[in-house]
Design a protein around this motif. Structure first.
Motif, PDB file in Angstrom:
ATOM      1  N   ARG A   1      50.070  29.609  56.351  1.00 40.00           N
ATOM      2  CA  ARG A   1      50.506  28.534  58.040  1.00 40.00           C
ATOM      3  C   ARG A   1      50.209  26.648  58.028  1.00 40.00           C
ATOM      4  O   ARG A   1      50.170  26.371  59.345  1.00 40.00           O
TER       5      ARG A   1
ATOM      6  N   ARG B   1      48.438  27.019  74.456  1.00 36.73           N
ATOM      7  CA  ARG B   1      49.011  26.475  73.219  1.00 36.73           C
ATOM      8  C   ARG B   1      47.987  25.956  72.669  1.00 36.73           C
ATOM      9  O   ARG B   1      47.673  25.681  71.881  1.00 36.73           O
TER      10      ARG B   1
ATOM     11  N   GLN C   1      51.841  24.523  57.089  1.00 41.17           N
ATOM     12  CA  GLN C   1      52.831  23.347  57.824  1.00 41.17           C
ATOM     13  C   GLN C   1      53.407  23.433  59.625  1.00 41.17           C
ATOM     14  O   GLN C   1      53.101  23.019  60.640  1.00 41.17           O
ATOM     15  N   TYR C   2      52.647  25.076  59.842  1.00 44.84           N
ATOM     16  CA  TYR C   2      52.646  25.187  61.881  1.00 44.84           C
ATOM     17  C   TYR C   2      51.409  24.570  62.205  1.00 44.84           C
ATOM     18  O   TYR C   2      51.967  24.147  63.631  1.00 44.84           O
TER      19      TYR C   2
ATOM     20  N   ARG D   1      52.121  20.830  62.198  1.00 48.52           N
ATOM     21  CA  ARG D   1      53.220  20.588  63.442  1.00 48.52           C
ATOM     22  C   ARG D   1      51.834  20.954  64.927  1.00 48.52           C
ATOM     23  O   ARG D   1      52.073  20.154  66.007  1.00 48.52           O
ATOM     24  N   GLU D   2      51.256  21.964  65.179  1.00 43.65           N
ATOM     25  CA  GLU D   2      50.910  22.284  66.228  1.00 43.65           C
ATOM     26  C   GLU D   2      50.017  21.321  66.650  1.00 43.65           C
ATOM     27  O   GLU D   2      50.281  21.145  67.826  1.00 43.65           O
TER      28      GLU D   2
END
Length: 70
Positions: free
Chosen positions: A52, A14, A54-55, A58-59
């Motif tokens: 990408r 991650r 918003q992703y 969040r990440e």
């Protein structure tokens, strides 16, 4: 020829994030996310694709929350 997404999947972590079709970043080195670009520790600014964004937000937020400011 291997795609960036395939490489990211092979990293199995991650900590690595695909921010654009041409870039994977190690979140350990992210210093800032401004509008549509990420700045890493050496000052380099990399674009984040609109699809990408918003992703990525969040990440990165989840990563830094998990790390607890370490």
């Amino acid at each position: 020829r291997t795609s960036i997404q395939k490489i990211a999947e092979e990293l199995h972590s991650r900590r690595f994030l695909v921010i654009d079709r041409a870039y994977i970043v190690n979140m350990k080195y992210v210093m800032a996310l401004n509008k549509q670009e990420i700045q890493i520790k050496d000052g380099l600014k990399l674009p984040v694709s609109r699809t990408r964004l918003q992703y990525v937000k969040r990440e990165i937020a989840a990563y830094f929350t998990q790390m607890g400011g370490q």
